[in-house]
Scaffold this active site. Structure first.
Site, PDB file in Angstrom:
ATOM      1  N   LYS A  54      51.281  33.350  35.447  1.00 58.15           N
ATOM      2  CA  LYS A  54      50.795  32.650  36.628  1.00 58.15           C
ATOM      3  C   LYS A  54      51.836  31.365  36.931  1.00 58.15           C
ATOM      4  CE  LYS A  54      45.967  33.754  36.766  1.00 58.15           C
ATOM      5  NZ  LYS A  54      44.596  33.285  36.213  1.00 58.15           N
ATOM      6  N   GLN A  98      41.126  29.034  34.083  1.00 52.13           N
ATOM      7  CA  GLN A  98      41.147  30.236  33.615  1.00 52.13           C
ATOM      8  C   GLN A  98      39.660  30.649  33.095  1.00 52.13           C
ATOM      9  OE1 GLN A  98      43.331  32.445  34.209  1.00 52.13           O
ATOM     10  NE2 GLN A  98      42.260  34.186  33.085  1.00 52.13           N
ATOM     11  N   ASP A 121      40.979  30.033  43.354  1.00 52.08           N
ATOM     12  CA  ASP A 121      40.367  31.280  42.896  1.00 52.08           C
ATOM     13  C   ASP A 121      39.576  31.816  44.123  1.00 52.08           C
ATOM     14  OD1 ASP A 121      41.135  32.325  40.529  1.00 52.08           O
ATOM     15  OD2 ASP A 121      40.352  31.024  39.241  1.00 52.08           O
TER      16      ASP A 121
HETATM   17  N1  GUN Z   1      39.505  35.681  34.411  1.00 49.73           N
HETATM   18  C1  GUN Z   1      39.706  37.138  34.987  1.00 49.73           C
HETATM   19  N2  GUN Z   1      40.151  36.973  36.284  1.00 49.73           N
HETATM   20  C2  GUN Z   1      40.257  35.557  36.557  1.00 49.73           C
HETATM   21  C3  GUN Z   1      40.610  35.111  37.710  1.00 49.73           C
HETATM   22  O1  GUN Z   1      40.950  35.800  38.836  1.00 49.73           O
HETATM   23  N3  GUN Z   1      40.895  33.819  37.763  1.00 49.73           N
HETATM   24  C4  GUN Z   1      40.351  32.929  36.824  1.00 49.73           C
HETATM   25  N4  GUN Z   1      40.562  31.637  36.874  1.00 49.73           N
HETATM   26  N5  GUN Z   1      39.946  33.540  35.504  1.00 49.73           N
HETATM   27  C5  GUN Z   1      40.036  34.923  35.534  1.00 49.73           C
END
Ligand code: GUN
Length: 302
Positions: A54, A98, A121
Site C-alpha cells: 500500500k 490495517q 476503507d
Molecule cells: N484487512 C483485510 N482487508 C482489509 C482492508 O480492506 N482494509 C483494512 N484496513 N484491513 C484489511
C-alpha cells in the site's frame, strides 16, 4: 468456449495511472498533495506484506504515504489517540488502520473514531449508511467491493437487471458489494454459510461474487454457462513439491470452462483493492480541497 480471463493487474495499472494523473492535477491547481496514513499494529505477516505494498504504490502514484507501526501490546487508548491526531492533521486525507487488530483492541471502537471524511476503507458506520442509502457522492466505498464493481463494469458495460449472487456477508466485502450491485440495479441475492442448496442459487446467477475465504469452494458445475465470476478469495494452500500456492474461493480450472469471464487468483481482484485505496485517498483529498472527484466506476469503463 473457455472463459475470458479478466486481467485485474492490467486494469489496476490503468486505474493507478488515472489516479497519478489526477494527483498531479490537484497538486498543480490547488497545491495539495494527497496524504495517506497507514497504521499497522503488531507483526501479522500477511498484514505486513499488504501494508508495504500500500505504501509503495501510494508513493508511485504521487500520494504521500505516512507509515505508523505500533507494537503488538499497544492499548486501545493509545491507538485512539493516534487516530485523533491523524483526524486533526490537515496533511492527512486518508486513514487506514490495517485489520485484524490485536485482541486487546476493539476494532469497532477504532473504526468509529476515524473521521468519516478520511475513512478510505469505507468501514465507518456513516460511510456504511451513505452507501446503503445510495448517497455515493458523499461516501467513501470499501476498496475490494469497489474494485470488483469496476472489473464487472469494465467487462460487461451495464449490469442493470442482471441476477447477482454475493457469497459471503462480511463487513469488508460481502455487505458493501451487495449495496453496490443494488445501486447498479442488479437483482441481488446474498448467500452465506447457512444458505440451503448454494449450487442451485449459483446456477441462477449471471454474476457470482465469491467472498467466503474457503479455497476452491465454488465448483465449476455450480456456474451458469456464460456467467461472470469475480473471485475475491486469497487462500494459501499446499502445492506440489512441498511448496504453497495461492488459490481463490472458486475452483478456477473447472469454472473457467463454463463461465463467460472469470478473475484469476492472483492477478484479479487483489491488485484492484490497493488501486481503489489510492483512488479513495484522491477522492478524499479532492473533497477536502473543494474540487470534484472522478467517478471511478465510470472513468474505467471499457
Ligand atoms: N484487512 C483485510 N482487508 C482489509 C482492508 O480492506 N482494509 C483494512 N484496513 N484491513 C484489511
Amino acid at each position: 468456449m473457455p472463459a475470458q480471463i479478466i486481467d485485474g493487474a492490467a486494469i489496476a495499472r490503468q486505474l493507478r495511472e488515472l489516479v497519478a494523473a489526477e494527483v498531479s492535477k490537484l497538486k498543480a491547481t490547488k497545491g495539495v498533495t494527497p496524504g495517506l496514513a497507514v497504521v499497522l499494529v503488531g507483526e501479522n505477516p500477511a498484514s505486513q506484506v499488504y501494508v508495504k505494498s500500500k505504501s509503495k504504490q501510494a508513493a508511485e502514484t504521487g500520494i504521500k504515504a505516512i507509515d505508523h507501526r505500533l507494537s503488538e501490546t499497544t492499548t486501545e487508548a493509545e491507538l485512539l489517540s493516534l487516530v485523533q491526531k491523524l483526524n486533526a492533521d490537515p496533511a492527512v486525507h486518508g486513514i487506514l488502520v490495517q485489520l485484524p487488530l490485536p485482541s486487546q483492541i476493539r476494532s469497532a471502537e477504532i473504526l468509529r473514531a476515524i473521521d468519516p471524511a478520511k475513512d478510505v476503507d469505507g468501514f465507518h458506520p456513516i460511510n456504511v449508511g451513505l452507501l446503503a442509502t445510495a448517497q455515493l457522492e458523499h461516501a467513501l466505498v470499501p476498496c475490494t467491493p469497489l474494485g470488483s464493481l469496476i472489473l464487472l463494469k469494465r467487462h460487461l458495460g451495464t449490469i442493470e437487471g442482471l441476477n447477482a449472487l454475493v457469497i459471503g456477508r462480511s463487513n469488508i466485502v460481502g455487505r458493501p458489494m451487495v449495496q453496490l450491485l443494488l445501486n447498479e440495479s442488479c437483482t441481488v441475492e446474498i448467500a452465506h454459510s447457512k444458505t440451503d442448496d448454494l449450487p442451485a442459487h449459483c446456477r441462477r446467477a449471471d454474476i457470482v461474487v465469491a467472498a467466503i475465504g474457503k479455497p476452491e469452494f465454488v465448483r465449476g458445475d455450480w456456474i451458469r454457462p456464460g456467467a461472470t465470476v469475480i473471485d475475491v478469495g486469497i487462500n494459501r494452500i499446499a502445492g506440489s513439491e512441498g511448496k504453497t500456492k495461492l488459490v481463490g474461493d472458486v475452483a478456477f480450472e473447472e469454472a473457467s470452462k463454463i463461465a463467460g469471464a472469470i478473475t484469476p487468483v492472483p492477478g484479479g481482484v487483489g491488485p484492484m483493492t490497493i488501486a481503489c485505496l489510492l483512488a479513495n485517498t484522491l477522492t478524499s483529498a479532492c473533497r477536502h480541497a473543494g474540487v470534484k472527484a472522478p467517478e471511478w466506476t465510470k472513468a474505467i469503463r471499457a
